[in-house]
Scaffold this motif. Sequence first.
Motif, PDB file in Angstrom:
ATOM      1  N   VAL A   1       0.815  -1.220   0.000  1.00 45.13           N
ATOM      2  CA  VAL A   1       0.000   0.000   0.000  1.00 45.13           C
ATOM      3  C   VAL A   1       0.846   1.267   0.000  1.00 45.13           C
ATOM      4  CG1 VAL A   1      -1.913  -1.161   1.160  1.00 45.13           C
ATOM      5  CG2 VAL A   1      -0.278   0.147   2.519  1.00 45.13           C
ATOM      6  N   GLU A   2       2.116   1.178   0.399  1.00 45.81           N
ATOM      7  CA  GLU A   2       2.960   2.363   0.409  1.00 45.81           C
ATOM      8  C   GLU A   2       3.678   2.597  -0.925  1.00 45.81           C
ATOM      9  OE1 GLU A   2       5.496   2.675   3.807  1.00 45.81           O
ATOM     10  OE2 GLU A   2       3.786   2.957   5.163  1.00 45.81           O
ATOM     11  N   CYS A   3       3.462   1.725  -1.890  1.00 46.46           N
ATOM     12  CA  CYS A   3       4.048   1.918  -3.219  1.00 46.46           C
ATOM     13  C   CYS A   3       3.352   3.087  -3.913  1.00 46.46           C
ATOM     14  CB  CYS A   3       3.870   0.651  -4.050  1.00 46.46           C
ATOM     15  SG  CYS A   3       4.282   0.851  -5.791  1.00 46.46           S
ATOM     16  N   PRO A   4       4.024   4.231  -4.122  1.00 51.13           N
ATOM     17  CA  PRO A   4       3.337   5.387  -4.700  1.00 51.13           C
ATOM     18  C   PRO A   4       2.883   5.182  -6.139  1.00 51.13           C
ATOM     19  CG  PRO A   4       5.693   5.814  -4.556  1.00 51.13           C
ATOM     20  CD  PRO A   4       5.442   4.530  -3.828  1.00 51.13           C
ATOM     21  N   ALA A   5       3.590   4.329  -6.872  1.00 54.44           N
ATOM     22  CA  ALA A   5       3.246   4.105  -8.273  1.00 54.44           C
ATOM     23  C   ALA A   5       1.979   3.275  -8.433  1.00 54.44           C
ATOM     24  CB  ALA A   5       4.407   3.423  -9.001  1.00 54.44           C
ATOM     25  N   GLY A   6       1.515   2.656  -7.347  1.00 52.97           N
ATOM     26  CA  GLY A   6       0.373   1.763  -7.469  1.00 52.97           C
ATOM     27  C   GLY A   6       0.719   0.472  -8.177  1.00 52.97           C
ATOM     28  N   ARG A   7       2.033   0.187  -8.271  1.00 50.77           N
ATOM     29  CA  ARG A   7       2.463  -1.047  -8.930  1.00 50.77           C
ATOM     30  C   ARG A   7       1.930  -2.274  -8.212  1.00 50.77           C
ATOM     31  NH1 ARG A   7       8.811  -3.152  -9.522  1.00 50.77           N
ATOM     32  NH2 ARG A   7       8.254  -5.298 -10.071  1.00 50.77           N
ATOM     33  N   LEU A   8       1.825  -2.186  -6.891  1.00 53.09           N
ATOM     34  CA  LEU A   8       1.472  -3.333  -6.074  1.00 53.09           C
ATOM     35  C   LEU A   8       0.092  -3.170  -5.456  1.00 53.09           C
ATOM     36  CD1 LEU A   8       4.872  -3.800  -4.217  1.00 53.09           C
ATOM     37  CD2 LEU A   8       4.102  -4.947  -6.311  1.00 53.09           C
ATOM     38  N   LEU A   9      -0.638  -4.245  -5.422  1.00 51.62           N
ATOM     39  CA  LEU A   9      -1.950  -4.281  -4.781  1.00 51.62           C
ATOM     40  C   LEU A   9      -2.061  -5.568  -3.979  1.00 51.62           C
ATOM     41  CD1 LEU A   9      -4.862  -3.156  -4.392  1.00 51.62           C
ATOM     42  CD2 LEU A   9      -5.499  -4.455  -6.442  1.00 51.62           C
ATOM     43  N   ALA A  10      -2.326  -5.429  -2.684  1.00 52.48           N
ATOM     44  CA  ALA A  10      -2.524  -6.593  -1.818  1.00 52.48           C
ATOM     45  C   ALA A  10      -4.009  -6.940  -1.779  1.00 52.48           C
ATOM     46  CB  ALA A  10      -2.011  -6.302  -0.419  1.00 52.48           C
ATOM     47  N   VAL A  11      -4.289  -8.233  -1.904  1.00 56.20           N
ATOM     48  CA  VAL A  11      -5.666  -8.718  -1.911  1.00 56.20           C
ATOM     49  C   VAL A  11      -5.775  -9.861  -0.905  1.00 56.20           C
ATOM     50  CG1 VAL A  11      -7.522  -9.665  -3.322  1.00 56.20           C
ATOM     51  CG2 VAL A  11      -5.849  -8.136  -4.367  1.00 56.20           C
ATOM     52  N   THR A  12      -6.801  -9.798  -0.052  1.00 56.17           N
ATOM     53  CA  THR A  12      -6.998 -10.852   0.937  1.00 56.17           C
ATOM     54  C   THR A  12      -7.589 -12.094   0.280  1.00 56.17           C
ATOM     55  OG1 THR A  12      -9.268 -10.277   1.520  1.00 56.17           O
ATOM     56  CG2 THR A  12      -7.519  -9.045   2.632  1.00 56.17           C
TER      57      THR A  12
ATOM     58  N   ASN B   1     -10.285 -13.283   0.974  1.00 53.34           N
ATOM     59  CA  ASN B   1     -11.714 -13.009   0.781  1.00 53.34           C
ATOM     60  C   ASN B   1     -11.943 -12.072  -0.394  1.00 53.34           C
ATOM     61  OD1 ASN B   1     -12.522 -14.583   2.999  1.00 53.34           O
ATOM     62  ND2 ASN B   1     -12.121 -12.877   4.416  1.00 53.34           N
ATOM     63  N   ASN B   2     -10.878 -11.878  -1.192  1.00 55.03           N
ATOM     64  CA  ASN B   2     -10.926 -11.019  -2.380  1.00 55.03           C
ATOM     65  C   ASN B   2     -11.152  -9.546  -2.041  1.00 55.03           C
ATOM     66  OD1 ASN B   2     -10.500 -11.080  -5.184  1.00 55.03           O
ATOM     67  ND2 ASN B   2     -12.689 -10.866  -5.604  1.00 55.03           N
ATOM     68  N   GLU B   3     -10.701  -9.131  -0.877  1.00 59.23           N
ATOM     69  CA  GLU B   3     -10.777  -7.727  -0.474  1.00 59.23           C
ATOM     70  C   GLU B   3      -9.492  -7.012  -0.888  1.00 59.23           C
ATOM     71  OE1 GLU B   3     -10.768  -4.934   3.553  1.00 59.23           O
ATOM     72  OE2 GLU B   3     -10.860  -7.122   3.727  1.00 59.23           O
ATOM     73  N   GLU B   4      -9.638  -5.982  -1.705  1.00 59.59           N
ATOM     74  CA  GLU B   4      -8.481  -5.193  -2.121  1.00 59.59           C
ATOM     75  C   GLU B   4      -8.123  -4.201  -1.013  1.00 59.59           C
ATOM     76  OE1 GLU B   4      -9.321  -3.375  -5.869  1.00 59.59           O
ATOM     77  OE2 GLU B   4      -9.842  -5.281  -6.819  1.00 59.59           O
ATOM     78  N   ILE B   5      -6.855  -4.155  -0.652  1.00 61.17           N
ATOM     79  CA  ILE B   5      -6.422  -3.325   0.466  1.00 61.17           C
ATOM     80  C   ILE B   5      -5.776  -2.050  -0.070  1.00 61.17           C
ATOM     81  CG2 ILE B   5      -5.041  -3.198   2.564  1.00 61.17           C
ATOM     82  CD1 ILE B   5      -5.123  -6.284   2.612  1.00 61.17           C
ATOM     83  N   GLU B   6      -6.443  -0.931   0.154  1.00 53.57           N
ATOM     84  CA  GLU B   6      -5.940   0.371  -0.284  1.00 53.57           C
ATOM     85  C   GLU B   6      -5.966   1.350   0.891  1.00 53.57           C
ATOM     86  OE1 GLU B   6      -4.588   1.871  -2.748  1.00 53.57           O
ATOM     87  OE2 GLU B   6      -4.782   0.483  -4.429  1.00 53.57           O
ATOM     88  N   PRO B   7      -4.958   2.210   0.997  1.00 51.44           N
ATOM     89  CA  PRO B   7      -4.995   3.233   2.044  1.00 51.44           C
ATOM     90  C   PRO B   7      -6.002   4.321   1.674  1.00 51.44           C
ATOM     91  CG  PRO B   7      -3.107   3.597   0.623  1.00 51.44           C
ATOM     92  CD  PRO B   7      -3.741   2.305   0.169  1.00 51.44           C
ATOM     93  N   LYS B   8      -6.494   5.029   2.670  1.00 51.51           N
ATOM     94  CA  LYS B   8      -7.391   6.162   2.410  1.00 51.51           C
ATOM     95  C   LYS B   8      -6.516   7.384   2.151  1.00 51.51           C
ATOM     96  CE  LYS B   8     -11.255   8.860   4.269  1.00 51.51           C
ATOM     97  NZ  LYS B   8     -11.919   8.869   2.950  1.00 51.51           N
ATOM     98  N   LEU B   9      -6.514   7.863   0.933  1.00 48.82           N
ATOM     99  CA  LEU B   9      -5.686   8.998   0.533  1.00 48.82           C
ATOM    100  C   LEU B   9      -6.565  10.130   0.033  1.00 48.82           C
ATOM    101  CD1 LEU B   9      -2.915   7.083  -1.474  1.00 48.82           C
ATOM    102  CD2 LEU B   9      -2.802   7.847   0.913  1.00 48.82           C
ATOM    103  N   GLU B  10      -6.364  11.309   0.576  1.00 55.45           N
ATOM    104  CA  GLU B  10      -7.073  12.478   0.079  1.00 55.45           C
ATOM    105  C   GLU B  10      -6.492  12.890  -1.273  1.00 55.45           C
ATOM    106  OE1 GLU B  10      -9.771  13.920   1.350  1.00 55.45           O
ATOM    107  OE2 GLU B  10      -9.762  12.322   2.851  1.00 55.45           O
ATOM    108  N   PRO B  11      -7.327  13.382  -2.193  1.00 55.44           N
ATOM    109  CA  PRO B  11      -6.807  13.821  -3.490  1.00 55.44           C
ATOM    110  C   PRO B  11      -5.733  14.902  -3.315  1.00 55.44           C
ATOM    111  CG  PRO B  11      -9.195  13.685  -3.546  1.00 55.44           C
ATOM    112  CD  PRO B  11      -8.793  13.523  -2.114  1.00 55.44           C
ATOM    113  N   SER B  12      -4.569  14.649  -3.841  1.00 56.86           N
ATOM    114  CA  SER B  12      -3.460  15.597  -3.738  1.00 56.86           C
ATOM    115  C   SER B  12      -2.353  15.164  -4.677  1.00 56.86           C
ATOM    116  CB  SER B  12      -2.931  15.673  -2.293  1.00 56.86           C
ATOM    117  OG  SER B  12      -2.433  14.414  -1.883  1.00 56.86           O
ATOM    118  N   ILE B  13      -1.383  16.060  -4.866  1.00 56.40           N
ATOM    119  CA  ILE B  13      -0.212  15.777  -5.696  1.00 56.40           C
ATOM    120  C   ILE B  13       1.033  16.079  -4.881  1.00 56.40           C
ATOM    121  CG2 ILE B  13       1.125  16.563  -7.691  1.00 56.40           C
ATOM    122  CD1 ILE B  13      -1.514  16.976  -9.163  1.00 56.40           C
ATOM    123  N   GLU B  14       1.981  15.140  -4.917  1.00 55.34           N
ATOM    124  CA  GLU B  14       3.262  15.344  -4.238  1.00 55.34           C
ATOM    125  C   GLU B  14       4.391  15.236  -5.244  1.00 55.34           C
ATOM    126  OE1 GLU B  14       1.844  13.622   0.119  1.00 55.34           O
ATOM    127  OE2 GLU B  14       3.259  12.454  -1.099  1.00 55.34           O
TER     128      GLU B  14
END
Length: 225
Positions: free
Chosen positions: A137-148, A150-163
């Motif tokens: 979840v800390e990969c900024p490129a979104g290259r990686l996605l962890a899935v449980t 139970n087929n639950e996709e795990i994503e952090p809650k991120l407010e819309p912004s640009i860094e």
Amino acid sequence: MNNKQKIKIIKNGPYRVTGNVPLSEKIIVLKGNQYEYKDGEQLIGTDSYLLCRCGRSEKHPFCDGTHSKIKFDGTETASKKPFKERAEVFEGPEITLLDDGRCAYARFCHRNDGDAWELTENSDDEHLKEEAIIAAVECPAGRLLAVTKNNEEIEPKLEPSIEILQDEELNVSGPIYVKGYIPIESVDGVIYEVRNRQTLCRCGKSKIKPFCDSSHVRIKFRDKC
């Protein structure tokens, strides 16, 4: 996210950001065997602003028109297929890791106990499972996605912004980190798959424009003297 927030790619030119998207600079720093961010320069965004895409602006991260002088070729070459159609699947005992290979070399996939792939392989250990999820979840490129399982996709809650990323360890300037499901519109008007985490090229040398492929590391891109 308000419905006016968007990044529009200008043909052979900059990224036009609209909708009052917050803008900041973050510096990637090494801590132990893993990485974290520290605050960089304060950047002032407005309701609409232009971010350099050619890598040659004298006013980084903003566009100053240099792309026209150097005849920048910003042709988009990235696949428009959805992430899941492009990603490889790595099955672990407790989680599955999806990997589309779009690496910005930010190295957040490396943790004290191993990298995201090793941790996924050993995810029957509860601690290593949690570390695998963090690495994904800390990969900024979104290259990686962890899935449980139970087929639950795990994503952090991120407010819309640009860094705007800087890399202290490698002494290079990194990509544009786009957070919080901000739409990215191609030159031809097609919206790329809207995702929570993506990194856009700003050195001008990526082979998968508009997305970062870590070319900034290879060419030792620096936006500051």
